[in-house]
Enzyme design. Structure first.
Site, mmCIF file in Angstrom:
data_model
loop_
_atom_site.group_PDB
_atom_site.id
_atom_site.type_symbol
_atom_site.label_atom_id
_atom_site.label_comp_id
_atom_site.label_asym_id
_atom_site.label_seq_id
_atom_site.Cartn_x
_atom_site.Cartn_y
_atom_site.Cartn_z
ATOM 1 N N ASP A 138 35.105 -7.679 8.232
ATOM 2 C CA ASP A 138 35.905 -8.833 7.817
ATOM 3 C C ASP A 138 37.347 -8.612 8.241
ATOM 4 O O ASP A 138 37.826 -7.473 8.255
ATOM 5 C CB ASP A 138 35.833 -9.070 6.312
ATOM 6 C CG ASP A 138 36.108 -10.530 5.961
ATOM 7 O OD1 ASP A 138 35.150 -11.330 5.912
ATOM 8 O OD2 ASP A 138 37.292 -10.877 5.774
ATOM 9 N N ASP A 166 38.617 -7.886 13.528
ATOM 10 C CA ASP A 166 38.421 -9.254 13.978
ATOM 11 C C ASP A 166 36.981 -9.394 14.457
ATOM 12 O O ASP A 166 36.566 -8.728 15.415
ATOM 13 C CB ASP A 166 39.402 -9.544 15.120
ATOM 14 C CG ASP A 166 39.327 -10.977 15.633
ATOM 15 O OD1 ASP A 166 38.359 -11.690 15.288
ATOM 16 O OD2 ASP A 166 40.240 -11.381 16.368
ATOM 17 N N ASP A 267 28.185 -15.728 9.169
ATOM 18 C CA ASP A 267 28.477 -16.775 8.186
ATOM 19 C C ASP A 267 29.946 -17.144 8.398
ATOM 20 O O ASP A 267 30.838 -16.603 7.761
ATOM 21 C CB ASP A 267 28.222 -16.261 6.768
ATOM 22 C CG ASP A 267 28.349 -17.358 5.722
ATOM 23 O OD1 ASP A 267 27.870 -18.477 5.979
ATOM 24 O OD2 ASP A 267 28.952 -17.100 4.666
ATOM 25 N N CYS A 344 29.243 -23.167 5.428
ATOM 26 C CA CYS A 344 29.117 -24.015 4.233
ATOM 27 C C CYS A 344 29.831 -25.345 4.468
ATOM 28 O O CYS A 344 30.309 -25.991 3.533
ATOM 29 C CB CYS A 344 29.629 -23.309 2.986
ATOM 30 S SG CYS A 344 31.348 -22.804 3.051
#
Length: 422
Positions: A138, A166, A267, A344
């Protein structure tokens, strides 16, 4: 308050945005009927009645998703004894479905390229058990530190390593040849500057040196030679006994084909418009904030030239970031490995458009045949487990869409790819 909020009319600009993307506005009035979800840590099933007594509600088993239970949306678990003891953790069922879509097998080496805040990372570790490895990446150090806390709380970090990096440029391969305990002890004795068993209680000088390094990175642009910062590694992650040169060694494209990750989850960062609870927050933040965070990329009517340029930049920033994450995650797969891409967001621009661009430009996508309405790619995979899932098909065949009305979950888009030999 929730009842009042759920009945508030949505702004015209947002309704226009929903219509353009083929999204039913009713999903944003479903907050009262959309349950919360938890996953029981394996081995905690025997404590189900005790858990129900502690959180003061009956848990409903989610039949289509093993290990998941639903509970009323107003129930809070953060202060409950089962949560504090690591028997349960909160994760939306749609997010759990994205992990299950990876079809993780014993011994897999898995990469979670945007792993914060950590619930999906914990589920991946759960599914692997005592085999394989998990690499979490992350770009935000404080969010990755939250992942580390979760792994430690649920005792799931033995085969895991976490890198601040990154995700669009991360390039480290999994450690496939783990040292056994005897070999590890020998390596530590023979080699200098090797990674020893991780501890949060590092020497003061080492902590000072790490803090100084972070300050230096923050004060300048990160160069391509800067290594990802390793902030956690388990004793079975393959890191213990390695030197820094061994950990950070680069490999050729041909080597990635055989030594890359078995499974990758991307994600990707998005506008979060698929989360009804996130959108409901704008009633308190101010609907004008929604224009800046969600709608900017979609509306360009009645704007000045500079405003249009700003909106295009906003759109391109998300699109390019998502595309680069997908491209890099796919690059890190071994041939025959699979990747799951999810967001999402329910917008076409952050889902189907990204997937279509990736498929057209990637030689490993394996174009098969052109039909009247679409080109078929054999790297885009059917998700076998989804046959019983309460979701809709995306605009691209074999992709899936979850939403609060259809699925009784948060909104999520899911696509799965397999890397083919070129």
């Amino acid at each position: 308050m929730e009842e009042e909020t759920s009945k508030l009319p949505l702004p015209d600009a947002f309704l226009e945005f929903l219509q353009k993307n083929g999204i039913d506005p009713l999903i944003y009035t479903a907050i009262e009927s959309t349950p919360r979800y938890i996953r029981l840590k394996p081995g905690s099933e025997a404590y189900l009645e005790e858990i129900e007594a502690e959180i003061k509600c009956r848990l409903q088993k989610v039949n289509w998703l093993p290990g998941f239970y639903s509970l009323p949306p107003h129930i809070q678990i953060a202060n409950s004894k089962p949560y504090k003891e690591g028997k349960i953790y909160g994760i939306d069922a749609a997010s759990g479905a994205a992990v299950l879509a990876m079809d993780i097998s014993v011994g897999d080496h898995v990469l979670d390229l945007c792993c914060a805040p950590g619930a999906k990372l914990c589920m991946i570790s759960d599914l692997l058990g005592d085999s394989g490895s998990v690499t979490g990446v992350d770009v935000a150090r404080h969010r990755l530190a939250a992942c580390r806390t979760m792994l430690q709380k649920y005792v799931l970090g033995d085969a895991c390593r976490l890198f601040v990096a990154d995700g669009t440029t991360f390039s480290l391969m999994p450690v496939r040849d783990h040292l056994d305990s005897i070999s590890c002890e020998f390596a530590l004795e023979e080699k200098k500057d090797t990674f020893r068993e991780w501890t949060s209680r590092r020497p003061w000088k080492e902590r000072k040196r790490a803090a100084r390094a972070r300050e230096n990175v923050a004060s300048r642009l990160v160069s391509e030679t800067d290594h990802p910062e390793l902030i956690f590694y388990g004793k079975a992650s393959g890191v213990v006994g390695l030197s820094k040169d061994e950990l950070y060694q680069t490999v050729s494209s041909s080597e990635v084909s055989s030594s890359g990750y078995d499974k990758v989850l991307v994600d990707a960062e998005c506008t979060h418009d698929g989360s009804i609870r996130h959108i409901q927050k704008f009633e308190h933040w101010g609907w004008e904030t929604l224009n800046g965070r969600v709608l900017n990329a979609e509306r360009s009517d009645n704007l000045t030239t500079l405003q249009v340029i700003d909106l295009l930049f906003h759109y391109l920033r998300h699109f390019l970031l998502q595309l680069k994450l997908l491209i890099n995650g796919f690059r890190l797969l071994r041939v025959g490995g699979s990747l799951v891409y999810s967001t999402c967001s329910l917008t076409v621009s952050q889902n189907e458009n990204v997937v279509e661009w990736f498929l057209k430009e990637n030689s490993s996508a394996g174009k098969v045949d052109a039909h009247k309405d679409a080109t078929v790619y054999d790297s885009l995979q059917e998700i076998d487990a989804a046959k019983d899932w309460p979701c809709k098909s995306g605009r691209i065949p074999k992709t899936l869409r979850f939403d609060p009305v259809t699925s009784k979950t948060s909104g999520l888009y899911v696509a799965k790819f397999t890397k083919l030999a070129v």
